[in-house]
Structure formats: C-alpha cells, structure tokens
Design an enzyme around this catalytic site. Structure first.
Site, PDB file in Angstrom:
ATOM      1  CD  GLU A   1      42.104  39.363  48.447  1.00 15.88           C
ATOM      2  OE1 GLU A   1      41.070  39.039  47.699  1.00 15.88           O
ATOM      3  OE2 GLU A   1      42.805  38.667  49.087  1.00 15.88           O
TER       4      GLU A   1
ATOM      5  CB  SER B   1      42.297  39.681  44.703  1.00 13.36           C
ATOM      6  OG  SER B   1      41.177  39.409  45.335  1.00 13.36           O
TER       7      SER B   1
ATOM      8  CE1 TYR C   1      37.367  41.272  43.055  1.00 10.24           C
ATOM      9  CE2 TYR C   1      39.790  41.479  43.084  1.00 10.24           C
ATOM     10  CZ  TYR C   1      38.600  40.834  43.408  1.00 10.24           C
ATOM     11  OH  TYR C   1      38.799  39.736  43.943  1.00 10.24           O
TER      12      TYR C   1
ATOM     13  NE  ARG D   1      37.107  32.148  40.828  1.00 13.19           N
ATOM     14  CZ  ARG D   1      37.727  33.106  41.452  1.00 13.19           C
ATOM     15  NH1 ARG D   1      36.683  34.026  42.308  1.00 13.19           N
ATOM     16  NH2 ARG D   1      38.910  33.363  41.412  1.00 13.19           N
TER      17      ARG D   1
ATOM     18  CG  ASP E   1      40.810  30.846  40.007  1.00 14.82           C
ATOM     19  OD1 ASP E   1      39.572  30.653  39.741  1.00 14.82           O
ATOM     20  OD2 ASP E   1      41.228  31.506  40.809  1.00 14.82           O
TER      21      ASP E   1
ATOM     22  CD  GLU F   1      44.293  31.546  43.654  1.00 20.01           C
ATOM     23  OE1 GLU F   1      43.892  31.891  44.947  1.00 20.01           O
ATOM     24  OE2 GLU F   1      44.906  32.280  43.061  1.00 20.01           O
TER      25      GLU F   1
ATOM     26  CG  ASN G   1      39.747  31.910  44.833  1.00 25.59           C
ATOM     27  OD1 ASN G   1      40.420  32.746  45.254  1.00 25.59           O
ATOM     28  ND2 ASN G   1      39.838  31.367  43.577  1.00 25.59           N
TER      29      ASN G   1
ATOM     30  N   GLY H   1      34.663  36.499  45.531  1.00 26.19           N
ATOM     31  CA  GLY H   1      34.200  37.875  45.443  1.00 26.19           C
ATOM     32  C   GLY H   1      32.805  37.772  45.033  1.00 26.19           C
TER      33      GLY H   1
END
Length: 310
Positions: free
Chosen positions: A22, A150, A216, A255, A257, A270, A272, A276
């Site tokens: 990443e 990601s 992305y 964050r 998900d 998961e 984070n 990003g």
C-alpha cells in the site's frame, strides 16, 4: 485543552510511504496530511519509512509528535508504533497491541467471536483444507490474507477450484490466509474520531467486491452518506463500531467496516487503525458529512494525540 498547539514545541513528523503493498496510497495520504498541517500553520517534516536512515534521523530530530500516514504491514501493524514508543515520540494511531490485533484479521475475528461481537463465519486455509466442504457449507466465499489491508490479495470463490486458486494466489503474502463466508448485502463503514462515531457511509460498487481498484482508482464506486439507514439502525451501527474499536484497545481515530445481511444484522469485517486520507478516502468523506473539512479533520486527529500525551 485550548492551548494544545503550544505542547508541540517544534515540528511534527509525518510518516509516509513504507515498503508495504500500500506504499503508493500511503504516499498520497501522507502528502495530503502534510499539506493540511502546513495550511494550518503547523511545522512539519516528512519521513519515508522505506529509507534506511529514517529512524535515526527521526531520533536525532528532537520531534515529539508524529502523524502516522502508513498503511499495511510495518506501518499499521504495531512495528513502527513500538519504535516510536522506544523513542518517546507520541503518535496519532492506536498503540502496539491494538494495531497488531487490528492488522491481523484472524486474531481480530477470534477476539470478536470470543466476546460475542458479530462477524461472518471463517476458517484458516491450508494446503490440506477441504475446499469442496467449505463451498458446500457456505456457498460463496471470500479469501483474504489475514495481515494485508486495502483488499490486497483478496478474491471471491464459489467452487472448490476457485477457492484453491484464490488460496494459492493469497499465500504469496505473509501471514495466515482465511476463508470468510460471503455476505450478500449492503456494505457500510463507520469512522471513529475520539469517542465520536461519524456518519456511516454505504458503499456500492459494480466490482465483484469493494477491491483495491474500487477503493482507490475507480470513479464509478458510489458512496452514500448519510447512509439512509433508519435512525435506530444508524445508532446501532455506530454503537457496534465503538464496541469493536474498544474491544481491541484502539485509540484516537480509525474506521470499522461492516456487512449487513439479509436479516438486517450488521457483521464486523475489520478495523482500520490508520485509514486512507486520499481524495477517494472514506474518513474525510464522513467528516464532511459531519461538517468538518479535511484540514479540520487532520488538525483534530493531531489534537487528540497531543492532548492524550499532555
């Protein structure tokens, strides 16, 4: 703390780049953070952790605070956080333990399962896995390297041959490989800032799943924010996000998900710990929905770090 900026006493390090899959996203995140801090009058210095001398240079700099904009292994997994702890440098992400747990999807899901938080069914894959048995059990499956972010190395499978091929492709990455029951339903994400859950975002993509390209590169991914959930469901989702965040010992920002299944149940995918911060990123989007522009978001994340260290 109204005078929190006075505690910085010099430059703030922005850690970016690194050596993970990443790297390119991290460079974009780090540059965006660096420019935002500069616009807010904060003196900054960038450190690319792929450079051989970045750690000695940081140790000799006298810098007391670091904004970590690294993604993936050796950046988001607790390794860099441990090095900063040894140097006595305060940083914007979660600590070593929480970062390591969040990065390892297998251990994270095992923890959630142990304390009763909902997450899709899963199994560790090996060369001797019962490919046909897993497909018969779950129908459709998503294969994930446990320690990548990601959506790197992920693939969907609906047959024994596809499952075995996805495993073979995923095992080029370090760590365990997990098979997770595919949840057909809506995907959501909730950003955390301090003790506040920001407005949930519903994600829609025409791809097989919300993969790297959808995150992305693609301009066709759809982001619905506010999420259009009924108020009670939005509240339940945000409460579950905070519970998941707290269960790992996370701090500062992050964050979480989710998938929502056909019965309306939210299932954790998961956490984070360093999301990003690019022009396609979700936390800045949620912050805008809460009335906070990008510069204010970056400043708020740094403020949380400085106040926690004071």
């Amino acid at each position: 703390m109204s005078n929190w900026r006075e505690h910085i006493q010099g430059e703030v390090a922005v850690l970016l780049g690194g050596c993970s899959a990443e790297r390119e996203v991290s460079l974009k995140s780090g540059q965006a953070v660096l420019e935002a801090l500069q616009r807010q009058g904060i003196a900054v210095r960038a450190f690319d952790t792929a450079a051989a001398d970045w750690l000695p240079a940081l140790a000799d700099s006298g810098i007391r605070y670091a904004f970590i904009a690294l993604h993936g292994p050796v950046g988001e997994d607790g390794a860099v956080q441990g090095a900063l702890d040894c140097l006595g440098i305060h940083y914007t992400s979660s600590g070593v333990m929480a970062s390591a747990l969040a990065m390892d999807k297998l251990r994270c899901k095992q923890l959630w399962r142990g304390i009763g938080l909902p997450t899709p069914e899963f199994a560790v894959l090996t060369e001797t896995s019962d490919w046909q048995g897993l497909v018969a059990r779950w129908g459709e499956i998503i294969v994930k390297p446990a320690c990548e972010g990601s959506s790197v190395g992920m693939a969907r499978a609906s047959s024994a041959a596809e499952l075995q091929a996805a495993f073979t492709a995923a095992r080029t990455y370090a760590g365990d490989i997990i098979a997770e029951q595919w949840i057909a339903g809506r995907e959501y994400t909730v950003a955390i800032l301090g003790r506040r859950a920001l407005p949930a975002i519903r994600l829609e993509t025409d791809h097989a799943f919300y993969d790297y390209d959808a995150k992305y590169i693609s301009n066709t991914t759809r982001y619905i924010c506010p999420s259009e959930l009924p108020a009670a469901q939005e509240q339940a989702l945000c409460e579950l996000a905070l519970a998941a965040f707290d269960s790992l010992g996370c701090r500062g920002w992050g964050r979480i998900d989710f998938m929502q299944n056909a019965a309306g149940e939210f299932l954790l995918l998961e956490v984070n710990t360093i999301p990003g911060m690019t022009d396609h990123s979700l936390v800045p989007m949620a912050a805008r929905a809460a009335g906070m522009d990008f510069d204010a978001l970056v400043l708020a994340i740094l403020q949380l770090c400085v106040e926690a260290a004071a």
